[in-house]
Write an enzyme that holds these catalytic residues in place. Structure first.
Site, short mmCIF file in Angstrom:
data_model
loop_
_atom_site.label_atom_id
_atom_site.label_comp_id
_atom_site.label_asym_id
_atom_site.label_seq_id
_atom_site.Cartn_x
_atom_site.Cartn_y
_atom_site.Cartn_z
N ARG A 47 72.25 -41.06 48.84
CA ARG A 47 73.11 -42.13 48.35
C ARG A 47 74.54 -41.83 48.79
O ARG A 47 74.82 -40.77 49.34
CB ARG A 47 73.02 -42.26 46.83
N GLY A 48 75.46 -42.78 48.47
CA GLY A 48 76.83 -42.67 48.95
C GLY A 48 76.90 -43.46 50.25
O GLY A 48 76.02 -43.31 51.13
N ALA A 49 77.92 -44.32 50.37
CA ALA A 49 77.94 -45.30 51.46
C ALA A 49 77.72 -44.71 52.86
O ALA A 49 76.79 -45.12 53.57
CB ALA A 49 79.24 -46.11 51.38
N ARG A 86 69.59 -51.45 49.82
CA ARG A 86 70.74 -51.54 48.92
C ARG A 86 71.76 -52.51 49.53
O ARG A 86 72.06 -52.41 50.72
CB ARG A 86 71.38 -50.15 48.71
N GLN A 191 76.29 -39.51 38.71
CA GLN A 191 76.68 -38.91 39.99
C GLN A 191 77.85 -37.93 39.80
O GLN A 191 78.00 -37.00 40.59
CB GLN A 191 77.11 -40.01 40.98
N ASP A 232 82.54 -48.45 48.63
CA ASP A 232 81.31 -48.84 49.35
C ASP A 232 81.53 -50.02 50.27
O ASP A 232 80.72 -50.27 51.16
CB ASP A 232 80.19 -49.15 48.36
N ASN A 242 83.40 -50.32 44.44
CA ASN A 242 82.97 -48.93 44.24
C ASN A 242 82.15 -48.86 42.95
O ASN A 242 81.98 -49.87 42.25
CB ASN A 242 84.18 -47.99 44.18
N LYS A 243 81.64 -47.69 42.66
CA LYS A 243 80.77 -47.48 41.51
C LYS A 243 81.35 -48.13 40.25
O LYS A 243 82.54 -48.04 39.99
CB LYS A 243 80.59 -45.97 41.30
O1 MRU Z 1 75.22 -45.81 43.87
P1 MRU Z 1 75.82 -44.74 44.70
O2 MRU Z 1 75.69 -43.39 44.10
O3 MRU Z 1 75.34 -44.77 46.14
O4 MRU Z 1 77.36 -45.11 44.72
C1 MRU Z 1 78.22 -44.38 45.49
C2 MRU Z 1 79.64 -44.64 45.22
O5 MRU Z 1 79.99 -45.53 44.51
C3 MRU Z 1 80.60 -43.77 45.93
O6 MRU Z 1 81.80 -43.74 45.23
C4 MRU Z 1 80.85 -44.31 47.30
O7 MRU Z 1 79.70 -44.46 48.06
C5 MRU Z 1 81.89 -43.55 47.94
S1 MRU Z 1 81.67 -43.16 49.60
C6 MRU Z 1 81.58 -41.51 49.75
#
Ligand code: MRU
Length: 336
Positions: A47-49, A86, A191, A232, A242-243
């Site tokens: 996970r993470g963009a 996603r 996270q 993201d 973002n999250k």
């Molecule tokens: O749902 P996730 O864990 O994939 O969400 C990730 C985020 O919101 C991060 O802050 C984001 O991808 C930052 S990029 C490193």
């Protein structure tokens, strides 16, 4: 403390640390099955963009390792499966589109697998370089040794390299500009308390975990000098998804006169989005909110609003750090 590898391509297989098990178990998934990688993205095992984009690029490659057919139809089937995993992180679509244009140009080549793999490795390598440049550019936002609050996870686990917001924090720490990091736990999938805490601990950066709702209290007590998060998807006008909970922080920063920074590679900027209104927001399964580790914590018939992301409007963002620069308002990413 031993370091870890989050995403690696070795012996023709993609190796991912299983992020759903961290920090208690450091287990790895090793696969050359694109469907398994799609499932790993859906389950947030990866996970993470930026990391999602890299994993998807490798998934396209392995789909052509021993393919039953090399046709546009098969490519589109694999592409669409990965694109369905996603919706919010634009890096996924950015990486898939790069792979698609390579495929379209080289469809008749004798070794399409090697050609696709070379592009996936390039995407991965570029991300490593972007993370370092981001960390360096982020030094500009620190005046003195600071207490930083961050949300979700943005380090090595979320990218191909040292991270986005995390890279800024780590570079600043190495330059004696970070005193302490407050890691929002990041409800509901934690996270922050699981992954950011793991990365901060591995990096030897002093930190504490706080519940998301503690941020206002910490700011009121002057314990936070700046807030730094990832993103993201960023619209041309600087609105940043973002999250879920990031927007809360930006509002709190505005009230408490604390700088609020977004950090992301330019692959996170979506030129098809003029404003945050155009960003597609992911909703997750209600089980992620009404149960914990398969045990119900409320009644299953209750309705749940399980959004995974929010959008912070550009007017609440002090600056956006990319591998190119520290961008200050008014934001206009139409020519980046
Ligand atoms: O749902 P996730 O864990 O994939 O969400 C990730 C985020 O919101 C991060 O802050 C984001 O991808 C930052 S990029 C490193």
């Amino acid at each position: 403390m031993s370091d870890f590898t989050s995403i690696e391509f070795k012996d023709d297989k993609l190796i991912l640390i299983d992020q759903t098990k961290l920090p208690i178990y450091e287990e790895y998934i090793s696969t050359d099955d694109y469907e398994r990688i799609a499932v790993a993205i859906e389950r947030l095992e990866v996970r993470g963009a930026p990391a999602i984009g890299i994993a998807a690029a490798y998934a396209i490659s392995v789909a052509f390792k021993n393919p039953s057919e090399i046709t546009l139809e098969y490519f589109d089937k694999v592409y669409n499966r990965l694109a369905s995993t996603r919706p919010t992180a634009v890096n996924l679509f950015w990486a898939l589109d790069r792979m698609k244009s390579v495929f379209n140009n080289k469809i008749n080549s004798s070794n399409i697998y090697k050609i696709l793999l070379r592009e996936a490795i390039k995407i991965h390598q570029e991300d490593i370089e972007m993370c370092s440049a981001i960390g360096q550019n982020g030094l500009k936002i620190f005046k003195d040794k600071s207490n930083v609050l961050t949300h979700c996870n943005t380090g090595k686990l979320a990218t191909g390299g040292s991270g986005t917001a995390f890279s800024v924090i780590q570079h600043a720490f190495k330059n004696n500009l970070v005193n302490h990091v407050f890691a929002d736990e990041t409800r509901p999938l934690l996270q922050g308390s699981r992954l950011t805490a793991f990365e901060l601990s591995k990096a030897g950066i002093p930190f504490s975990i706080n519940s998301d709702s503690t941020a206002a209290f910490l700011m009121q007590k002057s314990k936070i000098d700046l807030v730094i998060t990832g993103s993201d998807r960023i619209a041309i006008n600087g609105d940043a998804a973002n999250k879920i909970g990031t927007y809360n922080l930006a509002v709190l920063c505005n009230y408490h006169k604390i700088p609020f920074y977004i950090v992301a590679p330019t692959s996170t900027i979506d030129k098809n989005c003029l404003t945050g209104e155009d960003i597609k927001i992911e909703f997750r399964d209600k089980k992620e909110l009404n149960s914990f580790r398969s045990e119900m914590i409320t009644k299953s018939e209750y309705d749940v609003y399980a959004t995974a992301f929010d959008v912070t409007p550009h007017n609440l963002i002090t600056g956006i750090i990319t591998e190119k620069d520290l961008h200050l308002p008014p934001f206009d990413f139409s020519n980046i």
